[in-house]
Each structure stands twice: as C-alpha cells, then as structure tokens.
Design an enzyme around this catalytic site. Structure first.
Site, PDB file in Angstrom:
ATOM      1  CB  ILE A 108     -66.415   5.530 -69.450  1.00 22.39           C
ATOM      2  CG1 ILE A 108     -65.250   4.836 -68.736  1.00 22.39           C
ATOM      3  CG2 ILE A 108     -66.442   5.171 -70.934  1.00 22.39           C
ATOM      4  CD1 ILE A 108     -63.884   5.066 -69.289  1.00 22.39           C
ATOM      5  CB  CYS A 124     -74.374   4.958 -64.694  1.00 18.98           C
ATOM      6  SG  CYS A 124     -72.809   5.591 -65.345  1.00 18.98           S
ATOM      7  CB  THR A 129     -68.006   3.036 -59.556  1.00 23.36           C
ATOM      8  OG1 THR A 129     -68.930   3.890 -60.233  1.00 23.36           O
ATOM      9  CG2 THR A 129     -67.398   2.077 -60.546  1.00 23.36           C
TER      10      THR A 129
END
Lengths: 303, 256
Positions: free
Chosen positions: A71, A130, A193
C-alpha cells in the site's frame, strides 16, 4: 464470566484485542459496523509528516490464506490527522493509538511531536518496520543500532507511552527487541508483515512495483507466534502479539506464548466485525477452559 | 452498511458463464441504490481470503440480485453456492448514480457491466427519458436484451464485437449520433476499462454529465485498506470502493 482485562503496566485495557495499524483506517470507518467502545484499543493507520498518496497499483495480491500488500502508507499527514483523531475521539472512550512513521529521524520526531500534545492520543506506536516504503523493504527495525537510536530519540521527546513495532524480517529478533527495551520502549508490538515476493510469469516481472511486499493473514500465524514467544522471553516489557489472528483461540495462544495483548490485522479487512467476534470468542473460550484472567495463562507455556 | 449472513434463495446459470444469485436481506435490499455493491464471502474458509465485490443488479425486498460472470477462482466458488446456504455479505457499499428527474439519460453498458445499469433502469425510467446502448463480445455475452426492450426507452442499440446476433460494433460506434438525436445531457456507464477509455475519447469533451461506475479488485470494500485505487485527474489516488465506484468521467485520469 472471565475477566478480559489486559494489563500493559502503563495502561489497563478492557480486553486484549486491538485492531492493527493499516487494517482499521482511522477507526471512524468502523462506526457503522460496531461501537468502538467494545475494543481494547485501536491503532490508526500509520502517518508521516506530509500527505502521501501511497504506491502505484497493484497494491494487494491474495495468496493461500494470506494477503500480500504494498500500500505504501497513504495518508493525510500528521497535521491533517489531528482533525480526524479529534472527531473519532469524540465518538469513543476506547484508547486511541497512533502509528508513527518517518523517512528519517527528524520526520519520526516531527510526527511524534504533533501527536504528543493531543490529549485524544493514548499511546504512540513507533513504526520502524514498514516493509513497503523503502527499496528492498529496508527499515530501522532491521538494525540494533538504528532501533536504539530512533526509539531513544522519540522516547525522549514524548510523554506518551511508546509501543515499538518490530519487523519479523531479521535474523535475531531478540536482540532488536532488547535494544528497543534498553532505549526506553514501554511495549513491543510484533510482527509487522513478512517480506514476500510475487512474480508474473507472463510478463516476467514482479507483481509489485516496489518488488517486495508484506505478507499478512492466517498464513503467517505460526511464524508470528514463534517470534512473539521469542520476544516475550527476551524482554521484560509487555509484548503485543500480531500475526494472522482470526479467532478467540488464536488470541489465547498468543497470550500463552507471552503476549500481554494482541492486534488483529487482515481479519478487519476481510470481516469488518471480526475483532468483535474475536473478543466474544476469547471470553467464551476462557469460560470454557475456566481461565478467569489472562494473567493466569500469560507466558505460562509448559515445555 | 452492515455485515450479515444472508440466505441464498437461488443461484442459477443464465447462459454459459453467466449466473444470477438471489440473496435474502431486508436491510441490503431496502438500502441499496443503483451503483451500490456488496462484498460476498465466496468461501467459508481462509482460502480464498478476501470477499469479492459484486454490483447489485436489482432489488425486490427482502431479496437482492447479483448478476455475475464466472471468470476466476472467486466467482467459480460463487457459482457452487446452493439454495439455502448462508453467505456472509457486507453491504450495501459505495456511492450510487445520482438521482435525476426529467433528464435525457443515456445508459451505456459493456458486458457484465450491465448489472448496476439494469438497477438504474428499473429505478429511473419512470422519471426520466432514457436511451440505452449495450454491447458485449458476442451474443452469448449479451444477456437480458428482451427484458431491456420492455423498459420504456427512447432508443436502444445493441452491439456485439463479432457481429453475432446484433449489430457488429462497439458501444461507441454510434454514440455521438445517439446523444445528439436524443438530446442526452447525462450518461451512466459501466463496463471494462477499455470501454471507458474509448468512451472518454469519444464523448469526454461533450458538455454533458458523464458518470462511470468502475470495477476493481478490492480488499475490504469500505475504504480502509487503500488497495483499489485509481489515479484521479488531479494526480491523487481515489478509492474505487468508497470514493466511488461511481465517478464523474473527468475525475479519472484515463490512459488516452
């Protein structure tokens, strides 16, 4: 009936379920589905100083029981977020956590300063992990020294409790977690993640423009549970477990592995009322297993 | 919008890969407007993980209808659903075509894109003068032509790419003449990206209000995952699910 209180030391949450950054918008989007007061807390989508558009599509790809995303932290910027925070805070008493991002130490600091003065913000979650912003998925959470430096800097400049969100894409998670603890982190949240790669065989190209993407969803649960266990054994500050949680049973497994609370992620995207279902399932399972309080099982893994 | 378990009242093949599912939900059937869509859990498990978006074809409370084409794994699983099964549904989602009165509206459908437009025809024909252009690859992909003819339309034009069954051509073949002939001041369209591109080329600069309903691969369907974005003409990304799916044509940055 079982007591679901999750004690993070610096704050007591009414239950251990916290929707994770990037999977819960800014909270308000979920008001049409349920009362936010039902949650233990929630984390707003990560924010930088300035408005960001995010990555060029495609941004997601479904994988077996999982989701790859790239994203790229689209969002309104810290100043833009303050109005959104005030609005949501007027509609719920549940503690609001804001996920703080930065492309540099200065940017982390600037975002933290904007949020630090807001009474509506209960805690900050420092996103040093991230995978979708820098090339190759690099982030401060991949290095002991970078982690220590950034955490120390932000901790020194905020009054808010500081949760540090770590990356699973490291060889020795315990040393990274310890460095965050030494630098003053009040809690650790793991995992962000897992880096993954998707390829398009027809085009002979990577699916995502950013090459790597972040894998989440039920597929990563065992991997995340292992890391949560490792981190909980390494540090003495509370650990918030994240990774593929979709049921009340998953919640209790993470608590048993040593987590003080958990975050729900992809399930919020797939099932908007999923977090509420998970809270109810956790209570039902605790009653069934005659667990009165989470502390009774937290870190009490018999091996 | 709500997340609720809905009963499948019927799920039948109409023709080839094309199916119609009838679902029961008082809430969704009463709240839906033309352009709205729902997210449907096609499997009761984690694989495939995501719900799938489907435009609403029509409502008849307590029922709503989904017209879909079997194209991939998700829609293949949809086709296997049996009458009486329960499926999780989130909806109604997205915005809708604007409600007009006494306007000369042209509806332009490409393939399965007819779904939200059929709903618009049902709701808006009484209060507007509507014309219809509808095209698909072949006659096997152009469903409901007889049903569509029953609406009180000013003009209808059906096309197939290969000329089977209907006039050979595209929805854009005679669109300029149709617009002029019928004094069209509003268009509603839905279809594949390629169709939108040619529509934009043909009529994007006309001084009329063009509304497009976009299709996209979606994550959540209600604006929180930021996956289904398209580039706007202002250079900013727009979420198809929650900023749309209906946009003014000039809001989108087209390739051509």
């Amino acid at each position: 009936m079982a007591d679901l209180t999750a004690d993070l030391g610096f704050i007591k949450l009414k239950n251990p379920v916290i929707p994770a950054s990037g999977t819960f918008g800014y909270g308000g989007e979920f008001l049409q589905f349920f009362d936010l007061d039902l949650l233990g807390a929630f984390v707003m989508k990560g924010v930088y100083t300035d408005e960001r558009g995010g990555n060029e599509p495609p941004r997601i790809l479904e994988t077996p029981s999982g989701l790859l995303n790239s994203i790229g932290l689209a969002g309104p910027g810290a100043e833009g977020l303050t109005g959104i925070i005030k609005d949501v805070a007027s509609k719920t008493l549940t503690p609001i956590i804001v996920n703080v991002c930065g492309g540099s130490d200065d940017e982390y600091l600037e975002v933290a300063r904007v949020l630090d003065v807001m009474k509506e913000v209960a805690m900050l979650e420092l996103n040093i992990s991230c995978p979708n912003v820098r090339a190759g998925g690099r982030c401060p959470a991949q290095s002991v020294t970078d982690t220590k430096r950034v955490v120390k800097l932000i901790k020194k400049n905020t009054e808010k409790p500081l949760i540090v969100k770590l990356s699973p894409n490291v060889s020795d998670i315990s040393s990274i977690a310890l460095s965050a603890e030494e630098a003053g982190a009040d809690a650790i949240s793991v995992v962000n993640t897992f880096l993954g790669l998707a390829l398009d065989i027809e085009k002979r190209k990577p699916v995502f423009k950013n090459f790597f993407a972040g894998l989440s969803g039920p597929a990563i649960k065992p991997l995340a549970l292992k890391i949560v266990w490792e981190v909980a054994n390494a540090v003495s500050i509370p650990v918030i477990g994240i990774g593929g949680i979709t049921t009340g049973r998953d919640v209790l497994e993470f608590i048993l592995a040593g987590a003080a609370a958990i975050q729900t992620g992809t399930v919020n995207i797939v099932e908007p009322t999923g977090s509420v279902r998970i809270i109810n399932e956790t209570r039902e399972l605790m009653d069934k297993l005659k667990i009165n309080k989470l502390e009774e099982i937290r870190g009490c893994l018999e091996i | 919008m709500k997340e609720e378990e809905c009963r499948v009242s019927a799920n039948t093949v109409l023709q080839g890969r094309y199916y119609m599912m009838k679902l029961e939900s008082e809430y969704i059937s009463e709240k839906s407007e033309p352009g709205n869509f729902v997210m449907i859990a096609v499997s009761g498990s984690h694989d495939p993980l995501l719900k799938r978006p489907f435009g609403i074809f029509k409502t008849d409370p307590p029922y709503f209808y989904i017209y879909y084409e079997v194209v991939g794994r998700g829609s293949k699983l949809m086709a296997l659903k049996k009458e009486g099964e329960q499926v999780m549904v989130v909806g109604p989602l997205g915005n809708s075509f604007p409600k007009y009165e006494n306007e000369n509206i042209l509806i332009v459908g490409g393939g399965r894109g007819i779904a939200p437009l059929y709903f618009a025809l049902e709701k808006y024909t009484g209060s507007n003068n509507i014309s219809l252009i509808y095209g698909a690859r072949s006659k096997d992909d152009l469903l409901f032509t007889e049903k569509l003819k029953k609406f009180p339309l000013k003009e209808t034009a059906f096309y197939t790419d290969d000329g089977s069954g209907f006039t050979k051509g595209f929805v854009t073949s005679d669109i300029k003449q149709i617009i002029v002939r019928n004094g069209i001041n509003v268009t509603f369209s839905c279809g594949p990206d390629k169709m939108f591109e040619s529509l934009n080329k043909e009529i994007g600069n006309f001084n009329i209000r063009n509304f497009v309903s976009l299709e996209a691969f979606m994550g959540c369907g209600f604006g929180i995952c930021y996956s289904c974005v398209v580039k706007g003409s202002d250079g900013k990304y727009k979420k198809v699910c929650s900023d749309g799916p209906v946009f003014r044509m000039e809001e989108i940055k087209w390739q051509t």
